[in-house]
Design a protein around this motif. Structure first.
Motif, PDB file in Angstrom:
ATOM      1  N   LEU A 456       0.833  -1.214   0.000  1.00  0.00           N
ATOM      2  CA  LEU A 456       0.000   0.000   0.000  1.00  0.00           C
ATOM      3  C   LEU A 456       0.864   1.259   0.000  1.00  0.00           C
ATOM      4  N   ALA A 457       2.081   1.146   0.607  1.00  0.00           N
ATOM      5  CA  ALA A 457       2.998   2.295   0.596  1.00  0.00           C
ATOM      6  C   ALA A 457       3.375   2.630  -0.848  1.00  0.00           C
ATOM      7  N   GLY A 458       3.527   1.560  -1.662  1.00  0.00           N
ATOM      8  CA  GLY A 458       3.815   1.772  -3.093  1.00  0.00           C
ATOM      9  C   GLY A 458       2.656   2.479  -3.768  1.00  0.00           C
ATOM     10  N   ILE A 459       1.416   2.038  -3.425  1.00  0.00           N
ATOM     11  CA  ILE A 459       0.215   2.667  -3.997  1.00  0.00           C
ATOM     12  C   ILE A 459       0.192   4.152  -3.631  1.00  0.00           C
ATOM     13  N   ALA A 460       0.522   4.440  -2.351  1.00  0.00           N
ATOM     14  CA  ALA A 460       0.519   5.833  -1.880  1.00  0.00           C
ATOM     15  C   ALA A 460       1.506   6.673  -2.693  1.00  0.00           C
ATOM     16  N   THR A 461       2.687   6.086  -2.958  1.00  0.00           N
ATOM     17  CA  THR A 461       3.704   6.808  -3.745  1.00  0.00           C
ATOM     18  C   THR A 461       3.175   7.094  -5.144  1.00  0.00           C
ATOM     19  N   VAL A 462       2.562   6.050  -5.755  1.00  0.00           N
ATOM     20  CA  VAL A 462       1.997   6.216  -7.093  1.00  0.00           C
ATOM     21  C   VAL A 462       0.944   7.322  -7.077  1.00  0.00           C
ATOM     22  N   ILE A 463       0.094   7.281  -6.030  1.00  0.00           N
ATOM     23  CA  ILE A 463      -0.985   8.280  -5.935  1.00  0.00           C
ATOM     24  C   ILE A 463      -0.402   9.693  -5.800  1.00  0.00           C
ATOM     25  N   LEU A 464       0.723   9.800  -5.101  1.00  0.00           N
ATOM     26  CA  LEU A 464       1.362  11.116  -4.961  1.00  0.00           C
ATOM     27  C   LEU A 464       1.978  11.582  -6.284  1.00  0.00           C
ATOM     28  N   ILE A 465       2.574  10.613  -7.014  1.00  0.00           N
ATOM     29  CA  ILE A 465       3.232  10.978  -8.282  1.00  0.00           C
ATOM     30  C   ILE A 465       2.187  11.395  -9.318  1.00  0.00           C
ATOM     31  N   PHE A 466       1.024  10.731  -9.295  1.00  0.00           N
ATOM     32  CA  PHE A 466       0.035  10.959 -10.339  1.00  0.00           C
ATOM     33  C   PHE A 466      -0.497  12.380 -10.447  1.00  0.00           C
ATOM     34  N   PRO A 467      -1.025  12.964  -9.347  1.00  0.00           N
ATOM     35  CA  PRO A 467      -1.581  14.316  -9.481  1.00  0.00           C
ATOM     36  C   PRO A 467      -0.521  15.310  -9.975  1.00  0.00           C
ATOM     37  N   LEU A 468       0.708  15.145  -9.498  1.00  0.00           N
ATOM     38  CA  LEU A 468       1.785  16.030  -9.917  1.00  0.00           C
ATOM     39  C   LEU A 468       1.930  15.969 -11.436  1.00  0.00           C
ATOM     40  N   ASN A 469       1.961  14.725 -11.948  1.00  0.00           N
ATOM     41  CA  ASN A 469       2.152  14.581 -13.393  1.00  0.00           C
ATOM     42  C   ASN A 469       0.914  14.955 -14.190  1.00  0.00           C
ATOM     43  N   GLY A 470      -0.247  14.728 -13.610  1.00  0.00           N
ATOM     44  CA  GLY A 470      -1.482  15.160 -14.266  1.00  0.00           C
ATOM     45  C   GLY A 470      -1.483  16.681 -14.426  1.00  0.00           C
ATOM     46  N   TYR A 471      -1.079  17.348 -13.348  1.00  0.00           N
ATOM     47  CA  TYR A 471      -1.019  18.814 -13.371  1.00  0.00           C
ATOM     48  C   TYR A 471      -0.012  19.280 -14.422  1.00  0.00           C
ATOM     49  N   ILE A 472       1.151  18.609 -14.419  1.00  0.00           N
ATOM     50  CA  ILE A 472       2.196  18.981 -15.387  1.00  0.00           C
ATOM     51  C   ILE A 472       1.703  18.765 -16.824  1.00  0.00           C
TER      52      ILE A 472
END
Length: 1510
Positions: A456-472
């Motif tokens: 789940l920690a991996g999922i959390a990391t992915v979830i954090l990376i996603f919005p950043l890249n979506g915004y970019i």
């Protein structure tokens, strides 16, 4: 099944102890004799009905019985007979105990029946034209694979017991197996073509003849690669397109679908419009909202149409990617089993070899399916490109004028270049949008299995990376729109600069426009820079994502419980899964941004494709009748757009069959609009227009194709020699053809660059006359020619005794001399017909027309009898005073060109009534073909590119890459040490320290990735800025001759596509290549650290890679060049078509032009198709070799099981799994760089072409007020157009005094224009000198010279931008001075009535002003500059008599104290000049005052007499 086997005395179906938990594994006899025999049979019997149905639905013609088919049938019968023999053998041998042998009895009969079914399918395939069968190939593969276990068992038994125990059975089995192998081998070949489908193409695509195996491995492509390696490929080496890829096939189906979609959109529009009508006017916001809604829906409809057409084929690719994913996820599971085997000391070695082989097979299958998917995507992408280009082209032929004004030629070219590319990218990456989330979910599921809730920690990391890249991604999409907007502007401006380059040179305006282009460029690069920095953040977060996820998961895993131990299995299977996870994570934002860009492009395309078309009912077309009216307009009101003000009001015209109608009126009164209304080009507000029979149209500004003179005249019709000669004679073209190097086979430059205005107009007229239409619309064709040539054309073509005497002619004219012979005259004032009638009727009315005639026509009126006599005498000298613009007389001395071949794919029509004379091919060629260079890109191109960046930046970048990969290697090695750490009391020691070191190394790598990415982007921008600047300077410093022999399409291609490649593609390619090269070094070091013996495998593989790569790169680069070269003609043709759309429509030639466009697009696709197949060929072949590294690493690890730790094996194998991907990416990115560095090569091409002299000369002592007296002196001046040609001016010695007014006259090619070209130094002196006020012109800078003298050119060229910018681009003058010049040019009233006054936006080419108004703007420019020397070139060509008189009086008063040189158009304008110079064959034949020359009764006298002036 067990019971069934027991009956035959066999052991059970499955026994784990015998199959798995043993050092010598084997399958049970029952399994071998039932399941292994029946699996292929079940496959065939179950799927045969579906396959037969498929064959029934797809008939490709019957194939004759070939050797291949015969061999398959013979082998099949042998195989079937084996089964029957075995069946009867058992039946006879064991007839008493038949119950005990049911398994042995049943299997051969099932097998034989299945083979008979296979034979039936072979015949069915032959009858239905199936040349290579996937279905049967898979059957034989299954049969062979299932026979391998019994084969091993038989060999083992023979070794144990000896072969003699049952020799018949052994021989039977081995023979059967050999026959199966032979069948499988034969299935790898394709059968011959069906009967009646012989090869018609010159060089057919081998994919049609390829077998299934050849198709999936792309072996059919090898021939072209080998050919490309031996000698550089040329266009003739490429295959013809497959029928399903041709424009004709794709667009014919698509157009119908798109038409129905468009009808739906219009229906919606109408429904909305009727709703608005009921509810009153919409507020502004609602209108904007509706407009946006329309754009979006049109984009969606376009997508839906494309999906219907290409969707089914695209779905087969999607199926491949699903299989690819299944194999991809199987690999980490096998790796887990391999590492488990390494840990288990008791595990037998065969399991290790089994896992290693299984990993190799799965990797191979993964590669195969992946590349089939990519091939499908690129094929669909190519077809989408063809479809969209075809739709846009067809649309540009029917779009109405108001919609046409909203999009410039540059923007339309951008739709077919940039936007189609975006759609192609979308096709390739679209599946990632939905597949990537599924892949991410699967990865996390498997990670959960290994690490439990810590995943789940991996999922959390992915979830954090996603919005950043979506915004970019969102920000980058906006920046991309901004960048595209500036790029559109830059390309539009470049298009105008290239169209009006002559004016820029005459006025010395290059710097002003250079600044404008650079202004756009800087804004474009600013947006690109922001976008690249955002991309660097995105790129760094993704490349560090595997570390971040691993760090989060392992960190949580070891901290939540001391008992959680990280062993090799957990660490490296997790790392393998995380590496898989990286692909969807990196693809998803890219796929999303590509989708966003595609949506923008779809909207742009949809908007254009849904823009309003010319209404078919604007003009009612009727059949031609012998009497009655040919053209009738009843109470017509017309406007240029549905919302705009009417341009014509209350028009009632009735033109009887065979009559000549003259339309007269002042500049801007609506004369051209009236003809446009008859053509159906304007919006009909009310009334009706009826035209009977076919039409021909001569526009006011001649539209000339970049083709030969003959092609321009014949214009797609059959050439009839006698009629053709008659037309040329009538249009006074024969004297011109005599001086052309190749006669009528001489090529005319783009937009008629190398013809005079008069010649262009006569070619345009000849095209109409040759057509033999019923109704002729002639928009002032006589204005650009001299009076006596005009009279000849009127007599021979338009007038009562001309070749068109029986036709209906509507002539817009400013010449009053032709009016008495018109049957009907229409007088237009402000868009209304104020008077109409015959010449005498209108004179007797004493209205405006009568005043106009009495005032302006006295000097022109003459008796027709004198005219006829004069014209008979002057037949030999028809073109005597047919004057030139300042490009060139198209004569032998002046033809620019070279031994190049033409880019055009001319549509050659059959020639009847003639034995055509053979003309040497390169004679008369003008435009330079856009040539493809050959061979590998030279090393100095790379050096050039890197030099523009500078060594100071390159060395730190390479060091940063080394640091980045060093950090990666260290943290991976650190993990393997951690995994091998001994377990003490169920835990590992110092986990916090290990985690901290791991984190620090990963963080260092992330920072390094961001730094390298930003650095490379910045370097790319530095290089592209420099290269664009250099290209722009090189082009603007080129002489006029360069622009005449270089099509603008080639130049625009450099500024658009090539600069775009340098902006984005080269930095991206370098970034990828460097990243992967360093990654590869890391993998090699790791694998050799684990098993040094792997070097034995890695070195030969490296050589093999280098070998394959050199084959591929040579071919790929040449294909890229050929594709780039074949792209230019598409854009040139688009450009030409958009500008000549009204002529093409009037002549009903749309179909022919569509065919030409199709031909050019197809020609481009013939080099694009092998280009992307080459990449697939490379990848498949490389990845098979690369999978060998996986096999080597795994097998060597198994062999060294007792000496290697699981940690180091895990590290080596999990890294070796990445090798295939890394290696193919290196070659691909290297090829991308090499392919795109070709852009640097093409941009640099113009650095070596000839340049003009310097614009300014350093330390020049030229006085500010020079020239003051404006005396001009020619001293033995000679001029030639090209070295080696005759002199165009031969030793001219002439002195022009201060304030002298000089008229220059002479026949075409006499050298009149050459004098002016010499003064402006458009051409440099071959000998002698020109002095102005005693200053040698050769000693001063071109801008110093050209800015101090002024020309009013023949073709009035305006640029898009404000009216003020068109008058004063440098802002040198005050508004008062500008208004004063407009007043003197009689434009003040017009401009002050415009809403934006001086800020009024001129459209591209000044199309929103009439031709006369544009001419007056050019006069205003001259008045504003007020230099002491003025040159006039046919400056009165396009204005009516009244405006002409105004211009003449303005020039006489305002330039009274200046020296004026006039290249005379109408002799009466120079009769009061102080001196006339008569030129003949490059020499001055006479020079004196007009009165004296007439008295001398020489050449000038004869010309005056022909013009009716004496």
């Amino acid at each position: 099944m067990d019971t069934f086997c027991k009956l035959s005395g066999l052991d059970p179906l499955w026994d784990w102890n015998r199959t798995w938990y043993t050092a010598n594994p084997d399958l049970t006899q029952c399994f071998q004799n039932t399941v292994l025999v029946w699996v292929p049979c079940v496959y065939l019997w179950l799927l045969a009905p579906l396959y037969c149905l498929h064959l029934y639905c797809h008939d490709n013609g019957r194939i004759r019985i070939s050797c291949l088919c015969t061999a398959k049938m013979v082998l099949g019968f042998l195989l079937a007979s084996f089964g029957f023999v075995e069946f009867f053998y058992i039946l006879l041998e064991r007839s008493q105990e038949i119950q005990q042998h049911m398994v042995f009895l049943l299997s051969p009969i099932v097998r034989s029946m299945t083979v008979i079914l296979a034979l039936f399918i072979i015949q069915l395939e032959r009858i239905r034209g199936c040349r290579s069968s996937v279905f049967l190939f898979l059957f034989w593969v299954l049969a062979v694979v299932c026979s391998l276990v019994p084969l091993r068992a038989k060999i083992q038994l023979a070794l144990d017991e000896g072969i003699g125990s049952d020799i018949v059975r052994y021989l039977a089995f081995f023979s059967y197996f050999t026959l199966q192998l032979a069948q499988l081998f034969l299935c790898c070949f394709a059968d011959q073509r069906p009967a009646g489908k012989a090869v018609t193409e010159k060089n057919p695509c081998p994919v049609k003849d390829a077998s299934f195996l050849s198709k999936i491995l792309f072996w059919w492509f090898t021939g072209l690669v080998v050919k490309g390696y031996r000698t550089p490929l040329e266009a003739d080496d490429l295959w013809t397109l497959r029928e399903e890829d041709t424009s004709d096939k794709i667009i014919s189906d698509l157009e119908k679908e798109w038409t129905t979609e468009c009808a739906k959109i219009q229906k919606q529009e109408k429904a909305l419009a009727s709703g608005v009508a009921l509810g009153g006017k919409l507020p502004d916001q609602a209108q904007i909202l509706r407009k946006l809604q329309k754009e979006q829906s049109s984009g969606f409809f376009l997508l839906r149409t494309l999906a219907r057409k290409f969707g089914p084929y695209f779905l087969t690719g999607t199926l491949c990617i699903v299989f690819h994913d299944a194999f991809m996820f199987a690999i980490p599971q096998v790796l887990s089993l391999l590492l488990g085997f390494m840990r288990d000391d008791d595990a037998p070695l065969w399991k290790g070899y089994f896992y290693a082989t299984l990993m190799f097979l799965l990797s191979c299958l993964q590669s195969l399916f992946n590349h089939q998917y990519m091939y499908t995507c690129f094929t669909v992408g190519m077809r989408v490109k063809t479809a969209v280009m075809g739709l846009v082209y067809r649309k540009s032929l029917v779009i109405n004028s108001s919609a046409r004004r909203t999009c410039t030629v540059g923007e339309i070219v951008n739709l077919v270049s940039a936007d189609t590319q975006k759609l192609m990218d979308f096709v390739v990456y679209f599946n990632a949008v939905w597949l990537a989330p599924i892949e991410i979910a699967l990865c996390l599921f498997f990670l959960w299995q290994h690490l439990g809730p810590s995943a789940l920690a991996g999922i959390a990391t992915v979830i954090l990376i996603f919005p950043l890249n979506g915004y970019i991604a969102k920000k980058r999409s906006k920046l991309q729109e901004v960048q595209m907007k500036f790029m559109d502007g830059r390309i539009r401006l470049m298009n105008e600069i290239l169209s009006g380059i002559k004016i820029l040179k005459f006025y010395a305006w290059e710097k002003a426009f250079l600044e404008q282009v650079l202004g756009y460029r800087e804004k474009e690069l600013k947006a690109l820079k922001k976008s690249q920095i955002l991309y660097s953040i995105s790129f760094a977060s993704f490349n560090s994502s595997s570390f971040l996820i691993a760090f989060a998961m392992f960190g949580v895993y070891v901290t939540i419980d001391d008992r959680n131990v990280l062993d090799a299995q957990k660490v490296f299977v997790s790392m393998a899964l995380i590496n898989i996870l990286k692909t969807p994570l990196s693809q998803l934002p890219f796929a999303m941004s590509t989708t966003m860009q595609a949506i923008v492009s779809l909207k742009r395309l949809g908007k254009y494709l849904c823009s309003e078309e010319l209404k078919v009912d604007n003009v009612t077309k009727a059949a031609h009748s012998l009497d009655g009216e040919d053209v009738a307009i009843d109470n017509g009101t017309f406007s240029w757009s549905a919302e705009g003000p009417p341009c014509l009001k209350r028009i009632n015209v009735s033109v009887p069959r065979g009559s000549l109608v003259a339309v007269v009126g002042h500049v801007g009164s609506g004369k051209s609009s009236l003809l446009s209304a008859m053509l159906g080009e304007t919006e009909k507000r009310s009334g009706s227009v009826t035209v009977k029979g076919s039409m021909a149209y001569v526009p006011q500004q001649a539209w000339i194709q970049n083709a030969t003179v003959q092609d321009n005249v014949v214009f797609g019709q059959e050439k009839l020699k006698t009629w053709y000669q008659c037309v040329l004679e009538a249009c006074a073209l024969l004297p011109d053809l005599d001086i052309l190097p190749a006669g009528d086979a001489t090529e005319i430059g783009e937009k008629g660059l190398n013809l005079s205005g008069g010649q262009k107009q006569r070619v345009s007229l000849a095209r109409a006359v040759y057509r033999r239409a019923d109704v002729y619309l002639l928009d002032d064709p006589l204005s650009a020619v001299d009076a006596h040539v005009g009279q000849h054309i009127f007599d021979k073509v338009i007038g009562p005794k001309g070749v068109l005497r029986d036709k209906t002619r509507i002539l817009v004219t400013h010449g009053t001399s032709f009016l008495p012979q018109a049957d009907l005259i229409l007088v237009l004032v402000d868009g209304e017909i104020t008077e109409s009638g015959s010449y005498q009727e209108l004179l007797s009315h004493h209205g405006a027309f009568a005043d106009f005639i009495h005032t302006f026509a006295n000097s022109e009126r003459k008796e027709s009898a004198i005219q006829r006599a004069g014209s008979r005498r002057s037949n030999a000298r028809l073109s005597m005073v047919d004057f030139m613009p300042f490009s060139r007389d198209l004569s032998q001395e002046q033809l620019i060109g070279g031994d190049s071949t033409n880019t055009n794919l001319q549509n050659m029509e059959p020639v009847t009534e003639t034995d055509q004379e053979q003309v040497p091919e390169d004679l008369g060629k003008l435009t330079e073909v856009d040539k493809a260079r050959t061979g590998r890109v030279r090393l100095d191109m790379y050096m050039e590119y890197f030099k523009t960046i500078g060594t100071a930046l390159i060395v730190p970048i390479v060091l940063m890459y080394a640091f980045q990969q060093g950090a990666s290697l260290t943290y991976n090695y650190w993990l393997s040490l951690w995994a091998d750490d001994p377990i003490v009391n169920g835990t590992q020691l110092d986990t916090d320290l290990k985690l901290a070191v791991f984190g620090a190394l990963g963080l260092a790598q992330g920072i390094a990735i961001f730094s390298t990415t930003v650095a490379i982007s910045v370097c790319g921008i530095i290089a592209s800025r420099h290269l664009h600047m250099e290209l722009l300077n090189n082009v603007l410093h080129s002489p006029m001759s360069f622009f005449e022999c270089t099509p603008s399409g080639n130049l625009l291609n450099r500024f658009a596509k090539e600069i775009d490649a340098i902006d984005c593609m080269i930095p991206d390619g370098l970034r990828m290549m460097l990243g992967y090269v360093f990654k590869l070094l890391e993998v090699c070091i790791i694998v050799m650290m684990a098993t040094p013996f792997a070097a034995v495998f890695i070195l030969p593989l490296a050589f093999l890679y280098a070998f394959v790569q050199s084959f591929y790169v040579a071919t790929s680069c040449q294909l890229r060049r050929l594709e780039a070269v074949s792209r230019s003609p598409i854009y040139t043709h688009f450009n030409e078509t958009v500008q000549g759309a009204s002529v093409i429509r009037a002549f009903r030639e749309e179909h022919r032009f569509i065919l030409q466009a199709n031909k050019r697009v197809d020609f481009n696709q013939t080099s694009y198709f092998p280009r992307f197949v080459a990449t697939r060929w490379l990848a498949v072949n490389l990845e098979f070799v690369g999978n060998g590294v996986v096999l080597a690493a795994a097998i060597l690890s198994v062999m060294g099981k007792h000496t290697l730790s699981p940690g180091i094996v895990g590290l080596a194998v999990s890294h070796s799994l990445q090798v295939t991907g890394i290696l193919s990416w290196i070659v691909r990115s290297w090829t991308d760089v090499e392919n795109n560095i070709v852009s640097v090569e093409r941009v640099k091409e113009y650095a070596d072409t000839a340049k003009e002299a310097a614009w300014t000369v350093e330390g020049s002592s030229l006085p500010e007020a020079w020239p003051q007296k404006a005396t001009i002196e020619f001293q033995n001046y000679g001029l030639q157009y090209r070295k080696g040609l005759d002199l165009a001016l031969k030793g001219i010695t002439l002195h022009i005094h201060e304030r002298e007014k000089v008229g220059i006259v002479g026949r075409t090619g006499a050298g009149k224009s050459s004098l002016a070209l010499g003064i402006f130094r458009i051409l440099e002196a071959a000998k002698g000198k020109i002095f102005v006020d005693g200053v040698d012109l050769a000693d001063i800078g071109l801008h110093d010279l050209r800015s101090r003298i002024t020309i009013i050119p023949q073709d009035p060229v305006l640029f898009s931008g404000s009216l003020r910018m068109n008058l004063d681009p440098f802002d040198n003058y005050t508004d008062e001075e500008v208004w004063s010049s407009l007043e003197l040019a009689h434009l003040k009233n017009f401009v002050s009535n415009l809403p934006n006054k001086l800020s009024h936006e001129c459209s591209e080419g000044g199309e929103n002003l009439s031709l006369g108004q544009r001419q007056l703007v050019c006069l205003a420019r001259a008045l504003l500059r007020k230099t002491k020397i003025l040159v006039l070139d046919e400056a009165t060509a396009a204005v009516d008599l009244e405006t002409d008189t105004l211009i003449q009086s303005t020039i006489r008063t305002q330039f009274e104290d200046c020296t004026v040189l006039t290249i005379a158009h109408r002799l009466n304008t120079i009769m009061d000049y102080t001196r006339v110079i008569v030129m003949d064959k490059g020499l001055i034949s006479e020079t004196d005052s007009p009165a004296n020359l007439i008295a001398q009764r020489g050449q000038f006298y004869r010309m005056c007499r022909e013009a009716g002036l004496v």
